[in-house]
Design a protein around this motif. Structure first.
Motif, PDB file in Angstrom:
ATOM      1  N   GLY A  40      -0.066 -11.839  -0.735  1.00  0.00           N
ATOM      2  CA  GLY A  40      -1.126 -12.280  -1.642  1.00  0.00           C
ATOM      3  C   GLY A  40      -0.841 -11.883  -3.071  1.00  0.00           C
ATOM      4  O   GLY A  40       0.267 -12.075  -3.580  1.00  0.00           O
ATOM      5  N   LYS A  41      -1.842 -11.265  -3.718  1.00  0.00           N
ATOM      6  CA  LYS A  41      -1.703 -10.902  -5.135  1.00  0.00           C
ATOM      7  C   LYS A  41      -0.671  -9.801  -5.375  1.00  0.00           C
ATOM      8  O   LYS A  41      -0.288  -9.551  -6.510  1.00  0.00           O
ATOM      9  CB  LYS A  41      -3.052 -10.478  -5.701  1.00  0.00           C
ATOM     10  CG  LYS A  41      -3.599  -9.220  -5.052  1.00  0.00           C
ATOM     11  CD  LYS A  41      -4.945  -8.846  -5.606  1.00  0.00           C
ATOM     12  CE  LYS A  41      -5.400  -7.567  -4.904  1.00  0.00           C
ATOM     13  NZ  LYS A  41      -6.638  -7.063  -5.400  1.00  0.00           N
ATOM     14  N   ASN A  46       5.095 -15.228  -9.752  1.00  0.00           N
ATOM     15  CA  ASN A  46       4.307 -16.005 -10.703  1.00  0.00           C
ATOM     16  C   ASN A  46       3.545 -17.077  -9.928  1.00  0.00           C
ATOM     17  O   ASN A  46       4.031 -18.175  -9.738  1.00  0.00           O
ATOM     18  CB  ASN A  46       5.240 -16.639 -11.744  1.00  0.00           C
ATOM     19  CG  ASN A  46       4.499 -17.467 -12.755  1.00  0.00           C
ATOM     20  OD1 ASN A  46       3.342 -17.208 -13.053  1.00  0.00           O
ATOM     21  ND2 ASN A  46       5.150 -18.490 -13.272  1.00  0.00           N
ATOM     22  N   PHE A  47       2.360 -16.743  -9.504  1.00  0.00           N
ATOM     23  CA  PHE A  47       1.555 -17.671  -8.692  1.00  0.00           C
ATOM     24  C   PHE A  47       0.167 -17.778  -9.308  1.00  0.00           C
ATOM     25  O   PHE A  47      -0.194 -17.046 -10.235  1.00  0.00           O
ATOM     26  CB  PHE A  47       1.429 -17.160  -7.254  1.00  0.00           C
ATOM     27  CG  PHE A  47       0.633 -15.883  -7.160  1.00  0.00           C
ATOM     28  CD1 PHE A  47      -0.732 -15.923  -6.954  1.00  0.00           C
ATOM     29  CD2 PHE A  47       1.243 -14.656  -7.323  1.00  0.00           C
ATOM     30  CE1 PHE A  47      -1.470 -14.752  -6.906  1.00  0.00           C
ATOM     31  CE2 PHE A  47       0.520 -13.482  -7.268  1.00  0.00           C
ATOM     32  CZ  PHE A  47      -0.849 -13.530  -7.067  1.00  0.00           C
ATOM     33  N   LYS A  48      -0.608 -18.700  -8.765  1.00  0.00           N
ATOM     34  CA  LYS A  48      -2.024 -18.799  -9.119  1.00  0.00           C
ATOM     35  C   LYS A  48      -2.762 -19.226  -7.862  1.00  0.00           C
ATOM     36  O   LYS A  48      -2.147 -19.665  -6.892  1.00  0.00           O
ATOM     37  CB  LYS A  48      -2.234 -19.792 -10.264  1.00  0.00           C
ATOM     38  CG  LYS A  48      -1.786 -21.201  -9.947  1.00  0.00           C
ATOM     39  CD  LYS A  48      -1.930 -22.117 -11.153  1.00  0.00           C
ATOM     40  CE  LYS A  48      -1.347 -23.481 -10.800  1.00  0.00           C
ATOM     41  NZ  LYS A  48      -1.354 -24.382 -11.931  1.00  0.00           N
ATOM     42  N   TYR A  49      -4.050 -19.058  -7.872  1.00  0.00           N
ATOM     43  CA  TYR A  49      -4.862 -19.521  -6.756  1.00  0.00           C
ATOM     44  C   TYR A  49      -5.546 -20.818  -7.167  1.00  0.00           C
ATOM     45  O   TYR A  49      -6.044 -20.945  -8.288  1.00  0.00           O
ATOM     46  CB  TYR A  49      -5.908 -18.479  -6.356  1.00  0.00           C
ATOM     47  CG  TYR A  49      -5.324 -17.324  -5.579  1.00  0.00           C
ATOM     48  CD1 TYR A  49      -4.993 -17.482  -4.240  1.00  0.00           C
ATOM     49  CD2 TYR A  49      -5.086 -16.102  -6.180  1.00  0.00           C
ATOM     50  CE1 TYR A  49      -4.434 -16.442  -3.509  1.00  0.00           C
ATOM     51  CE2 TYR A  49      -4.533 -15.052  -5.453  1.00  0.00           C
ATOM     52  CZ  TYR A  49      -4.217 -15.228  -4.126  1.00  0.00           C
ATOM     53  OH  TYR A  49      -3.668 -14.188  -3.404  1.00  0.00           O
ATOM     54  N   ILE A  54      -6.365 -21.342  -2.297  1.00  0.00           N
ATOM     55  CA  ILE A  54      -5.016 -21.419  -1.736  1.00  0.00           C
ATOM     56  C   ILE A  54      -4.011 -20.896  -2.766  1.00  0.00           C
ATOM     57  O   ILE A  54      -4.059 -21.266  -3.935  1.00  0.00           O
ATOM     58  CB  ILE A  54      -4.645 -22.865  -1.348  1.00  0.00           C
ATOM     59  CG1 ILE A  54      -5.673 -23.451  -0.381  1.00  0.00           C
ATOM     60  CG2 ILE A  54      -3.233 -22.937  -0.775  1.00  0.00           C
ATOM     61  CD1 ILE A  54      -5.768 -22.765   0.946  1.00  0.00           C
ATOM     62  N   LYS A  55      -3.102 -20.057  -2.317  1.00  0.00           N
ATOM     63  CA  LYS A  55      -2.076 -19.503  -3.200  1.00  0.00           C
ATOM     64  C   LYS A  55      -1.064 -20.594  -3.520  1.00  0.00           C
ATOM     65  O   LYS A  55      -0.481 -21.205  -2.639  1.00  0.00           O
ATOM     66  CB  LYS A  55      -1.397 -18.327  -2.496  1.00  0.00           C
ATOM     67  CG  LYS A  55      -0.471 -17.551  -3.374  1.00  0.00           C
ATOM     68  CD  LYS A  55       0.073 -16.330  -2.620  1.00  0.00           C
ATOM     69  CE  LYS A  55       1.096 -15.599  -3.434  1.00  0.00           C
ATOM     70  NZ  LYS A  55       1.706 -14.498  -2.689  1.00  0.00           N
ATOM     71  N   ASP A  56      -0.867 -20.834  -4.816  1.00  0.00           N
ATOM     72  CA  ASP A  56       0.048 -21.870  -5.297  1.00  0.00           C
ATOM     73  C   ASP A  56       1.257 -21.197  -5.945  1.00  0.00           C
ATOM     74  O   ASP A  56       1.146 -20.593  -7.008  1.00  0.00           O
ATOM     75  CB  ASP A  56      -0.671 -22.757  -6.303  1.00  0.00           C
ATOM     76  CG  ASP A  56       0.229 -23.788  -6.957  1.00  0.00           C
ATOM     77  OD1 ASP A  56       1.436 -23.863  -6.620  1.00  0.00           O
ATOM     78  OD2 ASP A  56      -0.272 -24.523  -7.834  1.00  0.00           O
ATOM     79  N   CYS A  57       2.402 -21.311  -5.317  1.00  0.00           N
ATOM     80  CA  CYS A  57       3.630 -20.668  -5.793  1.00  0.00           C
ATOM     81  C   CYS A  57       4.605 -21.661  -6.414  1.00  0.00           C
ATOM     82  O   CYS A  57       5.784 -21.344  -6.584  1.00  0.00           O
ATOM     83  CB  CYS A  57       4.301 -19.943  -4.624  1.00  0.00           C
ATOM     84  SG  CYS A  57       3.236 -18.760  -3.804  1.00  0.00           S
ATOM     85  N   SER A  58       4.123 -22.835  -6.765  1.00  0.00           N
ATOM     86  CA  SER A  58       5.024 -23.880  -7.253  1.00  0.00           C
ATOM     87  C   SER A  58       5.731 -23.510  -8.559  1.00  0.00           C
ATOM     88  O   SER A  58       6.783 -24.071  -8.857  1.00  0.00           O
ATOM     89  CB  SER A  58       4.284 -25.212  -7.393  1.00  0.00           C
ATOM     90  OG  SER A  58       3.181 -25.087  -8.255  1.00  0.00           O
ATOM     91  N   ASN A  59       5.198 -22.587  -9.333  1.00  0.00           N
ATOM     92  CA  ASN A  59       5.857 -22.156 -10.569  1.00  0.00           C
ATOM     93  C   ASN A  59       6.602 -20.833 -10.411  1.00  0.00           C
ATOM     94  O   ASN A  59       7.014 -20.241 -11.402  1.00  0.00           O
ATOM     95  CB  ASN A  59       4.833 -22.030 -11.699  1.00  0.00           C
ATOM     96  CG  ASN A  59       4.321 -23.374 -12.137  1.00  0.00           C
ATOM     97  OD1 ASN A  59       5.081 -24.325 -12.232  1.00  0.00           O
ATOM     98  ND2 ASN A  59       3.038 -23.465 -12.386  1.00  0.00           N
ATOM     99  N   CYS A  60       6.765 -20.378  -9.207  1.00  0.00           N
ATOM    100  CA  CYS A  60       7.385 -19.077  -8.968  1.00  0.00           C
ATOM    101  C   CYS A  60       8.848 -19.228  -8.553  1.00  0.00           C
ATOM    102  O   CYS A  60       9.173 -19.954  -7.625  1.00  0.00           O
ATOM    103  CB  CYS A  60       6.635 -18.320  -7.879  1.00  0.00           C
ATOM    104  SG  CYS A  60       7.311 -16.673  -7.600  1.00  0.00           S
ATOM    105  N   LEU A  61       9.708 -18.506  -9.232  1.00  0.00           N
ATOM    106  CA  LEU A  61      11.134 -18.499  -8.901  1.00  0.00           C
ATOM    107  C   LEU A  61      11.593 -17.141  -8.366  1.00  0.00           C
ATOM    108  O   LEU A  61      12.786 -16.937  -8.158  1.00  0.00           O
ATOM    109  CB  LEU A  61      11.961 -18.883 -10.129  1.00  0.00           C
ATOM    110  CG  LEU A  61      11.846 -20.334 -10.566  1.00  0.00           C
ATOM    111  CD1 LEU A  61      12.553 -20.552 -11.897  1.00  0.00           C
ATOM    112  CD2 LEU A  61      12.426 -21.260  -9.513  1.00  0.00           C
TER     113      LEU A  61
END
Length: 87
Positions: A40-41, A46-49, A54-61
């Motif tokens: 989770g957090k 680099n994620f957002k909810y 829902i946890k959105d990890c689309s911008n996380c590398l």
């Protein structure tokens, strides 16, 4: 000692790269599905909810950075704690 096991670049994958990057040659596919998602957090990425939680990890590398293998491995004890059966 070789550290080749820490990096895998699967350029032939139909989803490669699965996140936007300016350095596809350094994109690490070893953790195709991020093992830190369950934290989770506390994953460190680099994620957002989303609005519905829902946890959105689309911008996380984070799992795809070729230098983050040791960081990810250091978090496995945290994963074990949250997935263990508590008595």
């Amino acid at each position: 000692m070789s550290e080749n096991y820490k990096f895998f670049n699967h350029k032939n994958c139909e989803y490669f790269p699965c996140h936007k990057t300016n350095k596809p040659e350094e994109f690490n596919c070893l953790f195709c599905y991020c093992p830190l998602y369950a934290l989770g957090k506390n994953c460190g990425g680099n994620f957002k909810y989303s609005e519905n939680g829902i946890k959105d990890c689309s911008n996380c590398l984070l799992p795809h950075n070729k230098n983050n293998y040791d960081y990810i491995m250091s978090k496995f004890q945290d994963i074990i704690k949250i997935t263990s059966k508590e008595d």
